[in-house]
Design a protein around this motif. Structure first.
Motif, mmCIF file in Angstrom:
data_model
loop_
_atom_site.group_PDB
_atom_site.id
_atom_site.type_symbol
_atom_site.label_atom_id
_atom_site.label_comp_id
_atom_site.label_asym_id
_atom_site.label_seq_id
_atom_site.Cartn_x
_atom_site.Cartn_y
_atom_site.Cartn_z
ATOM 1 N N LYS A 184 31.792 -6.752 1.819
ATOM 2 C CA LYS A 184 32.627 -7.454 2.812
ATOM 3 C C LYS A 184 31.797 -8.337 3.751
ATOM 4 O O LYS A 184 32.344 -8.957 4.661
ATOM 5 N N ASP A 185 30.464 -8.339 3.521
ATOM 6 C CA ASP A 185 29.541 -9.082 4.380
ATOM 7 C C ASP A 185 29.653 -8.632 5.833
ATOM 8 O O ASP A 185 29.601 -9.440 6.764
ATOM 9 N N GLN A 186 29.795 -7.319 6.022
ATOM 10 C CA GLN A 186 29.943 -6.753 7.362
ATOM 11 C C GLN A 186 28.809 -5.800 7.727
ATOM 12 O O GLN A 186 28.877 -5.119 8.748
ATOM 13 N N LEU A 187 27.757 -5.738 6.899
ATOM 14 C CA LEU A 187 26.674 -4.795 7.152
ATOM 15 C C LEU A 187 25.741 -5.315 8.240
ATOM 16 O O LEU A 187 25.247 -6.447 8.168
ATOM 17 N N ASP A 188 25.497 -4.486 9.249
ATOM 18 C CA ASP A 188 24.601 -4.831 10.354
ATOM 19 C C ASP A 188 23.302 -4.045 10.203
ATOM 20 O O ASP A 188 23.203 -2.892 10.621
ATOM 21 N N LEU A 189 22.312 -4.653 9.588
ATOM 22 C CA LEU A 189 21.033 -3.992 9.368
ATOM 23 C C LEU A 189 20.228 -3.924 10.660
ATOM 24 O O LEU A 189 20.210 -4.876 11.440
ATOM 25 N N LYS A 190 19.550 -2.781 10.854
ATOM 26 C CA LYS A 190 18.745 -2.594 12.058
ATOM 27 C C LYS A 190 17.326 -2.190 11.674
ATOM 28 O O LYS A 190 17.144 -1.330 10.808
ATOM 29 N N PRO A 191 16.311 -2.760 12.305
ATOM 30 C CA PRO A 191 14.931 -2.402 11.959
ATOM 31 C C PRO A 191 14.612 -0.976 12.370
ATOM 32 O O PRO A 191 15.186 -0.445 13.329
ATOM 33 N N GLN A 192 13.720 -0.350 11.636
ATOM 34 C CA GLN A 192 13.266 0.987 12.000
ATOM 35 C C GLN A 192 12.367 0.898 13.228
ATOM 36 O O GLN A 192 11.473 0.070 13.281
#
Length: 332
Positions: A184-192
């Motif tokens: 859905k192109d809704q993924l919010d990636l966050k850095p470790q």
């Protein structure tokens, strides 16, 4: 989405099954080559391969992940995305191939416990929570941007086996949710990020035999964490001095608990036996608290409870201490 799934053990099967049930198109499964195992050295298929064959999925088993024939076959599958669960370290030409990237399921709350044995080390270190992380693969192992995390409690009754099974199911739900968000192109990636002492440099390296040996000078709490963290596999072990044995006998220890011995103070590693009560206890770094062994496996024998083992011992007295101390004199 059209995907390629990469994994080997039972832990990975739950995720593969969940992805298929969620409607994703699994173009192929990549798993380790068949190999001999057990005493008979019979050729054994991985749990993922067995599942794939049962469900009519294409199976690839490259010896080398950089092999040109494998790379071409993988590219020809035209997968949009790849999923990796308990597999091998991938070369960049593999993880960077699909347009939507490659996502991994890891059995810890990254960045805590990067490495091969996150479940074991979390319990051995006495953590009271753990979880799974889905993240997008990048160059360095277990360092990619986080997609989702799911947290579970580690109770005093849990061991590596029970946590494995809980995280296996949590991981399956997490990867399905992750791919739904990607689609859905809704993924919010966050850095470790390293958040203070909680995350600081805690790694989960492969476990070797010396890591599994019990140090009886430790506290009973730490000893119990080690036993739980290695049970049922690969199992903590110790050489234990017993009556009628010239040298210490080697045991795997699967379960135990703290035991307050009212009448005796044991030295670390000293053995106390009461056949009548079914007690097999070992002295620890706390002289007032011994470690009660509840399930064990003598070398070359089957796993059993301590009472069953003690019933097979030939003792001259109901109570025994390995140092040869006279219990009757102590009671006087």
């Amino acid at each position: 989405m059209r995907l390629v799934f990469m994994g080997t053990p039972e832990f990975a099967v739950a995720s593969l099954d969940a992805l298929i049930k969620a409607g994703h198109d699994v173009a192929a499964v990549v798993t380790m080559p068949d190999k001999p195992a057990g005493r008979g050295q019979k050729i054994q298929k991985s749990a993922v391969k067995l599942y794939a064959e049962e469900h009519g999925l294409k199976v690839l088993q490259p010896e080398r992940l950089k092999d040109e024939a494998f790379i071409e076959e993988l590219r020809a599958l035209n997968a949009e995305i790849q999923v990796v669960v308990a597999f091998r370290m991938l070369p960049e030409i593999v993880w960077n191939m699909p347009p939507k990237g490659t996502y991994n399921v890891h059995g810890s709350l990254l960045p805590r416990y990067r490495g091969a044995a996150p479940i074991n080390w979390a319990i051995m270190n006495g953590d009271d929570i753990t979880g799974v992380t889905t993240f997008k693969l990048t160059h360095e192992i277990d360092t990619g941007d986080i997609a989702l995390q799911r947290i579970i409690d580690i109770t005093s009754k849990d061991n590596a086996g029970t946590i494995h099974d809980k995280l296996m199911e949590e991981g399956a739900m997490a990867i399905v949710e992750t791919l739904d968000l990607v689609a859905k192109d809704q993924l919010d990636l966050k850095p470790q990020t390293i958040n203070g002492l909680y995350d600081y440099h805690l790694l989960a390296p492969k476990i070797f035999k010396e890591d599994m040996k019990i140090d009886w000078t430790k506290s009973p709490y730490k000893i119990n964490n080690k036993v739980r963290g290695l049970s049922p596999y690969p199992a903590a072990w110790s050489d234990i001095e017993l009556p009628g044995k010239k040298e210490g006998e080697t045991f795997k220890i699967f379960k135990g608990s703290e035991l307050f011995l009212m009448d005796y103070h044991l030295y670390p590693g000293e053995v106390y036996i009461s056949k009548k009560s079914g007690i097999l206890a070992i002295g620890t770094g706390d002289s007032e608290v011994a470690y009660l062994i509840e399930e064990l496996q003598p070398a070359g024998k089957k796993r059993m409870d301590a009472k069953t083992y003690l019933n097979g011992l030939h003792l001259d007295t109901d109570e025994y201490i390995s140092s040869g101390r006279n219990l009757d004199e102590e009671e006087e």
